[in-house]
Design an enzyme around this catalytic site. Structure first.
Site, PDB file in Angstrom:
ATOM      1  N   CYS A  71       0.812  -1.221   0.000  1.00 25.48           N
ATOM      2  CA  CYS A  71       0.000   0.000   0.000  1.00 25.48           C
ATOM      3  C   CYS A  71       0.849   1.276   0.000  1.00 25.48           C
ATOM      4  O   CYS A  71       0.486   2.269  -0.645  1.00 25.48           O
ATOM      5  CB  CYS A  71      -0.982   0.007   1.156  1.00 25.48           C
ATOM      6  N   ASP A 119      -7.607   5.316  -1.922  1.00 27.39           N
ATOM      7  CA  ASP A 119      -7.319   4.131  -1.129  1.00 27.39           C
ATOM      8  C   ASP A 119      -6.740   3.008  -1.988  1.00 27.39           C
ATOM      9  O   ASP A 119      -7.394   2.534  -2.915  1.00 27.39           O
ATOM     10  CB  ASP A 119      -8.615   3.659  -0.466  1.00 27.39           C
ATOM     11  N   HIS A 154      -6.162   0.000  -0.984  1.00 28.85           N
ATOM     12  CA  HIS A 154      -6.496  -1.309  -0.412  1.00 28.85           C
ATOM     13  C   HIS A 154      -7.665  -1.978  -1.130  1.00 28.85           C
ATOM     14  O   HIS A 154      -8.656  -2.396  -0.524  1.00 28.85           O
ATOM     15  CB  HIS A 154      -6.810  -1.158   1.082  1.00 28.85           C
TER      16      HIS A 154
END
Length: 454
Positions: A156, A347, A349
């Protein structure tokens, strides 16, 4: 984070266990503290062919189930760390700053929030969705000599940094006012921006190449890294690629307060050093070049110290702003805007299949939808991990001078807690891998400045 990674990333099997005639077969994706731990182990007897087939079938069925559950587990982890329902606009009346652009939200905007009729909220969403999103990918070629074909649960920070760099390239090639048009064939400059971030060693700014050059800073497949390490890795990668090709059309300069980047305190942006980086980038042909500034920071202990938040928010109003690499411990995001004390972020993820973006096929419609997000997500700035990094893009010398003026004014208004300071020359600093204060103050003065040593 290591424990979470171990749950989803297959680990090499032990050579010792393969020597036994009778062994235990287990799935590494199950947590080791499960009370029903015994149920996930199956006795393998090599003397029984039918038993071996049953074990293989059971193991394969179990593996398929666990793979299908992986995305759900990632979502649950994301919800625990960043919050499950923080989407949309936290306030309908406060200004939103998104990478140097201000959106003034009026009280009558909520009724138009879901429309695309030119309202302020619609313009904000179009701007946000035009930012480039990089997420976990699966199905790419193995990284170096490992078996990793996905960066799920450990990549990430690398993906967040790719977003910031891709945004810098987008600003450089298409300008801040560019917006994606989903109904038309993407521009070549846009495709040229995405192409170097493919997931293979052939792509200049891939996760593969970042890990190759970042080994000395702790980058490794399967391991999570911090903002300082990823910034230095990008510096090394840009230097390497600059010697081979002109794939990065801008110089990179790291502003850090100490040699290892973990000491904390207020880094010093030394104008002489930034100028030197530009001259070296142009191989002495020009005194200035487009410049990407990265400022790794440590702004507290467990979370960002509240005294830094006003200054952190103010940087998003800089026209040179590229946002912030930051998030929660072990869960990095790319923060591109603020409203009140909340940060809007992209994001990484989310697990997506590898895609190939090739600018050399103009007759083929390239699907780049996986590189964009339409959902506004936000996180309270006070809950961020204190280790983060700021990014700024300066197109020319005037742009850089303006950034220095804004940063100096912000430091003066910070009430003794500047994010970073600006100085002209080396007369007040000693330069190692970055500028830092010379410790020639008296003991009493150093004690008064202990707030910097976090």
């Amino acid at each position: 984070m290591k424990a979470l990674t171990d749950r989803f990333v297959p680990q090499p099997s032990s050579s010792k266990s393969e020597k036994h005639e009778t062994s235990l077969v287990s799935s590494d994706s199950e947590p080791s503290d499960n009370n029903n731990n015994k149920s996930k182990f199956t006795l393998r007897s090599e003397s029984s062919t039918s038993g071996h087939k049953q074990v293989c079938a059971a193991t394969w069925t179990s593996l398929v189930k666990k793979v299908s559950m992986a995305s759900g587990a990632i979502k649950r982890f994301h919800d625990r760390v960043l919050g499950p329902n923080r989407t949309g606009l936290p306030s309908t009346t406060s200004d939103v700053w998104l990478l140097g652009v201000c959106y003034k939200i009026s009280e009558d905007e909520p009724s138009k929030e879901e429309t695309d009729d030119g309202s302020v909220v619609a313009e904000l969403k179009q701007d946000f969705s035009s930012r480039i999103l990089m997420t976990y990918r699966k199905g790419f070629e193995p990284i170096k000599d490992t078996t990793y074909t996905s960066d799920v649960n450990w990549g990430c920070m690398i993906r967040s940094s790719q977003m910031l760099f891709a945004q810098a390239l987008l600003f450089h090639r298409l300008g801040r006012s560019w917006r994606i048009n989903k109904s038309e064939q993407p521009e070549q400059d846009y495709l040229e921006t995405l192409e170097p971030f493919g997931d293979s060693e052939a792509s200049a700014f891939s996760i593969h190449n970042l890990i190759l050059v970042g080994e000395s800073y702790g980058l490794a497949a399967g391991s999570w890294v911090g903002p300082y390490a990823i910034c230095r890795s990008w510096e090394s990668l840009a230097c390497k690629k600059r010697k081979q090709t002109d794939s990065l059309p801008m110089a990179i300069h790291i502003v850090s307060g100490s040699e290892d980047g973990e000491r904390g305190g207020a880094p010093v942006l030394c104008i002489e050093d930034a100028t030197k980086s530009c001259v070296e980038f142009s191989r002495g042909e020009d005194e200035w070049a487009p410049l990407l500034l990265l400022v790794p920071l440590v702004l507290g202990l467990d979370r960002v110290n509240p005294r830094y938040i006003p200054s952190l928010k103010a940087t998003f109003a800089f026209p040179q702003s590229l946002g912030v690499l930051g998030g929660k411990p072990g869960a990095s995001t790319y923060i591109v805007g603020v409203q009140d004390d909340n940060g809007f972020y992209l994001d990484p993820h989310d697990v997506q299949q590898v895609v190939t973006v090739n600018k050399g096929t103009p007759d083929v419609v390239v699907d780049t939808s996986s590189y964009h997000c339409n959902v506004l997500r936000y996180v309270p700035l006070e809950s961020l991990d204190p280790s983060l990094a700021l990014g700024f893009y300066c197109r020319d010398k005037c742009d850089f001078d303006d950034l220095c003026l804004r940063a100096s004014k912000l430091a003066e208004e910070s009430k003794g807690a500047p994010l970073f300071t600006v100085t002209q020359s080396h007369s007040l600093v000693t330069h190692h891998s970055s500028c830092e204060f010379v410790e020639d103050d008296t003991e009493e003065e150093r004690e008064e400045d202990d707030w910097q040593l976090l």
